[in-house]
Design a protein around this motif. Structure first.
Motif, PDB file in Angstrom:
ATOM      1  N   VAL A 264      -9.385  -0.074  -0.066  1.00 57.53           N
ATOM      2  CA  VAL A 264      -8.943  -1.174   0.795  1.00 57.53           C
ATOM      3  C   VAL A 264     -10.156  -1.920   1.347  1.00 57.53           C
ATOM      4  O   VAL A 264     -10.181  -3.156   1.382  1.00 57.53           O
ATOM      5  N   ARG A 265     -11.173  -1.178   1.771  1.00 56.08           N
ATOM      6  CA  ARG A 265     -12.383  -1.811   2.303  1.00 56.08           C
ATOM      7  C   ARG A 265     -13.096  -2.637   1.222  1.00 56.08           C
ATOM      8  O   ARG A 265     -13.592  -3.734   1.498  1.00 56.08           O
ATOM      9  N   ILE A 266     -13.140  -2.114   0.008  1.00 53.50           N
ATOM     10  CA  ILE A 266     -13.749  -2.868  -1.101  1.00 53.50           C
ATOM     11  C   ILE A 266     -12.980  -4.167  -1.331  1.00 53.50           C
ATOM     12  O   ILE A 266     -13.564  -5.234  -1.534  1.00 53.50           O
ATOM     13  N   THR A 267     -11.660  -4.065  -1.273  1.00 50.64           N
ATOM     14  CA  THR A 267     -10.812  -5.252  -1.464  1.00 50.64           C
ATOM     15  C   THR A 267     -11.111  -6.324  -0.431  1.00 50.64           C
ATOM     16  O   THR A 267     -11.229  -7.512  -0.763  1.00 50.64           O
ATOM     17  N   LEU A 268     -11.235  -5.922   0.818  1.00 54.24           N
ATOM     18  CA  LEU A 268     -11.449  -6.889   1.893  1.00 54.24           C
ATOM     19  C   LEU A 268     -12.824  -7.560   1.801  1.00 54.24           C
ATOM     20  O   LEU A 268     -13.040  -8.619   2.396  1.00 54.24           O
TER      21      LEU A 268
ATOM     22  N   ILE B  64      -0.994 -15.615  -8.851  1.00 62.55           N
ATOM     23  CA  ILE B  64      -0.826 -14.189  -8.568  1.00 62.55           C
ATOM     24  C   ILE B  64      -1.140 -13.369  -9.805  1.00 62.55           C
ATOM     25  O   ILE B  64      -1.716 -12.276  -9.733  1.00 62.55           O
ATOM     26  N   THR B  65      -0.805 -13.884 -10.987  1.00 55.97           N
ATOM     27  CA  THR B  65      -1.167 -13.206 -12.231  1.00 55.97           C
ATOM     28  C   THR B  65      -2.675 -13.127 -12.378  1.00 55.97           C
ATOM     29  O   THR B  65      -3.230 -12.097 -12.789  1.00 55.97           O
ATOM     30  N   TRP B  66      -3.344 -14.203 -12.042  1.00 54.58           N
ATOM     31  CA  TRP B  66      -4.806 -14.273 -12.133  1.00 54.58           C
ATOM     32  C   TRP B  66      -5.445 -13.182 -11.274  1.00 54.58           C
ATOM     33  O   TRP B  66      -6.419 -12.543 -11.675  1.00 54.58           O
ATOM     34  N   LEU B  67      -4.892 -12.955 -10.093  1.00 53.84           N
ATOM     35  CA  LEU B  67      -5.399 -11.887  -9.239  1.00 53.84           C
ATOM     36  C   LEU B  67      -5.027 -10.514  -9.793  1.00 53.84           C
ATOM     37  O   LEU B  67      -5.856  -9.597  -9.833  1.00 53.84           O
ATOM     38  N   ASN B  68      -3.781 -10.359 -10.238  1.00 54.10           N
ATOM     39  CA  ASN B  68      -3.307  -9.081 -10.783  1.00 54.10           C
ATOM     40  C   ASN B  68      -4.243  -8.523 -11.844  1.00 54.10           C
ATOM     41  O   ASN B  68      -4.582  -7.343 -11.847  1.00 54.10           O
TER      42      ASN B  68
ATOM     43  N   ARG C  35      -6.676  -0.596  -5.091  1.00 54.05           N
ATOM     44  CA  ARG C  35      -7.442  -1.806  -4.776  1.00 54.05           C
ATOM     45  C   ARG C  35      -6.587  -3.035  -5.068  1.00 54.05           C
ATOM     46  O   ARG C  35      -6.569  -3.999  -4.311  1.00 54.05           O
ATOM     47  N   ARG C  36      -5.860  -2.979  -6.178  1.00 50.85           N
ATOM     48  CA  ARG C  36      -4.991  -4.092  -6.549  1.00 50.85           C
ATOM     49  C   ARG C  36      -3.818  -4.209  -5.583  1.00 50.85           C
ATOM     50  O   ARG C  36      -3.402  -5.319  -5.214  1.00 50.85           O
TER      51      ARG C  36
ATOM     52  N   ILE D 154       0.831  -1.204   0.000  1.00 48.91           N
ATOM     53  CA  ILE D 154       0.000   0.000   0.000  1.00 48.91           C
ATOM     54  C   ILE D 154       0.871   1.262   0.000  1.00 48.91           C
ATOM     55  O   ILE D 154       0.524   2.281  -0.592  1.00 48.91           O
ATOM     56  N   ALA D 155       2.034   1.178   0.639  1.00 45.36           N
ATOM     57  CA  ALA D 155       2.916   2.350   0.764  1.00 45.36           C
ATOM     58  C   ALA D 155       3.832   2.553  -0.436  1.00 45.36           C
ATOM     59  O   ALA D 155       4.562   3.555  -0.495  1.00 45.36           O
ATOM     60  N   LEU D 156       3.801   1.634  -1.400  1.00 44.15           N
ATOM     61  CA  LEU D 156       4.764   1.674  -2.513  1.00 44.15           C
ATOM     62  C   LEU D 156       4.784   3.018  -3.234  1.00 44.15           C
ATOM     63  O   LEU D 156       5.835   3.615  -3.435  1.00 44.15           O
TER      64      LEU D 156
END
Length: 481
Positions: free
Chosen positions: A264-268, A382-386, A394-395, A101-103
């Protein structure tokens, strides 16, 4: 040369729906784009591969020094070494989501260079430990730094490449995982011959030399990875213009620059995250158990410690090469789950062979089959999620939380591979593949269901009552199956 494309095309989204009104209609001449991609790969890929290679070398070399006298020198039991393997992931899993998140806030260049410098120094100093407590401390620091690397590199790739270009590039990371095993085994084999040089045991030189290599990689990261890939130092004016067009084409995928806790909330609340995290946990059971303990597994088949080092090399080469080939096909067809399922079948056969009462030669052949699943599975998932989560923040949260769940597998892997002939570890890994196959099917059905829901809403057959309609929930965002 740029031109306008018909509004019915949505190829940049990987789907078949009409693009949203705000989507860019600019296109790039295919020959120009191919040339640009070649240049991006030439400059970015070697650096990204080098940093991940060094990261995995420094993480997994404990498997090499374990069979080279390190436990005896620091007066550690086999159980304590297993704990040292596991304890790495205690800090690793805690920092993955925060680092991801901090990137953008810290910037990729500063964050990844700083992490690389600290874990390089930690690896070098590991060559001077004299007790199990020192090893524990080093592994905890190593985990807190390396935990930010994989999510960070994945996010950086999404800042450079389109969705349909990513599996190939993610495969380069996992090829490095395999190469680190092959290179690590060969390097350890050669460095261990320095036993006694300067009064230090060979295993200590493994840590020192591999740590110095990682420090050189940190310099490459600082000078080689720009914070804004569209303005990379190696691009000419026309290529920077093309990068800007690609950026506009991917606007839906990347989203706003400003961080939002709502994303972030949408992601969770996104089932894709939780299904993907469970799959990744199962696949990482294979990856961490296999990559860390392969020298010990081969040694348990009757080979001596030096033979166990160099016999890992062809196994790792097969594992990395198989993912490279499957990822190229995956990008071409924009399909992810079928290749994931296919690779796992090799692992099922491989672990079954290692658990069967067959000759050691057949069991060794089984390690090649296991390598295909161990390296292809995590990378493809991980690609599938990306490619199925947007926009950027969100990603970022999805990748961070998925990796947090997944890397708890490292804690498990350190405990299930306790003693020769590693029946518990191999049996547990076989069971993990079975669970992963079921979860892959469940996630694929969920994605198919969401795709059909979008299609029906777009056709006016259903009222759109969804609470979230942005990013990957937009009607024209096509999911990859």
């Amino acid at each position: 040369m740029t031109e306008k494309r018909p509004p019915s095309s949505a190829s940049h989204n990987g789907g078949n729906c009409t693009p949203s009104p705000g989507a860019s209609t600019e296109t790039i001449d295919p020959a120009e784009e191919t040339k640009l991609l070649g240049k991006l790969d030439l400059f970015f890929v070697p650096i990204i591969m080098a940093v991940y290679l060094s990261c995995f070398l420094d993480r997994s070399n404990i498997g090499n020094v374990k069979v080279a006298g390190m436990p005896e020198d620091i007066h550690a039991t086999s159980q304590q070494i297993s704990t040292a393997v596991s304890i790495f992931y205690a800090t690793y899993v805690l920092v993955e989501a925060p680092w991801a998140i901090a990137l953008k806030k810290i910037t990729p260049r500063i964050l990844m260079t700083a992490l690389c410098v600290v874990w390089s120094l930690t690896t070098i100093f590991s060559g001077f430990i004299t007790s199990i407590g020192g090893l524990y401390a080093a592994r905890l620091v190593l985990g807190s730094c390396e935990g930010g690397l994989f999510p960070g590199l994945n996010l950086y790739l999404t800042m450079v490449y389109k969705r349909e270009e990513q599996a190939k590039r993610v495969s380069y990371l996992f090829v490095c995982t395999a190469l680190s095993g092959a290179f690590g085994g060969l390097l350890a084999y050669l460095i261990l011959k320095m036993d006694g040089v300067g009064g230090y045991a060979g295993w200590r030189w493994v840590y020192i030399i591999e740590g110095l290599f990682s420090m050189l990689v940190a310099v490459m990261v600082w000078f080689g990875l720009p914070n804004d890939p569209t303005q990379a130092y190696f691009l000419n004016e026309r290529e920077r213009e093309l990068m800007q067009i690609r950026e506009r084409q991917r606007a839906q995928y990347m989203g706003e620059e400003k961080f939002s806790w709502e994303e972030v909330r949408i992601t969770l609340r996104d089932p894709k995250l939780w299904f993907s995290g469970l799959i990744q946990f199962c696949q990482d059971i294979l990856l961490y158990g296999f990559s860390t303990f392969l020298p010990s597994i081969i040694e348990s088949m009757g080979y001596n410690s030096l033979q166990a080092q160099y016999l890992t090399i062809p196994v790792y080469v097969v594992g990395g090469g198989s993912f490279l080939a499957l990822s190229f096909a995956s990008d071409r067809l924009t399909l992810r789950s079928p290749f994931l399922v296919f690779a796992n079948f090799f692992g099922i056969v491989g672990y079954a062979l290692m658990l069967s009462p067959v000759s050691n030669g057949v069991k060794f052949f089984g390690t090649f089959l296991c390598a295909i699943a161990a390296y292809t599975g995590p990378g493809m998932n991980i690609t599938w999620l990306n490619v199925n989560v947007a926009p950027h923040h969100r990603r970022a949260a999805a990748i961070g939380f998925q990796q947090t769940m997944a890397n708890c597998a490292g804690i498990v892997a350190g405990q299930i591979y306790r003693s020769s002939p590693y029946t518990l570890g191999n049996a547990f890994s076989l069971g993990a593949i079975g669970v992963a196959q079921v979860m892959i099917g469940v996630l694929a059905m969920y994605i198919r269901r969401q795709t059909r829901l979008k299609e029906r809403i777009a056709k006016g057959e259903l009222e759109d009552t969804r609470k979230v309609r942005t990013g990957d929930r937009e009607l024209d965002f096509g999911y990859h199956l």
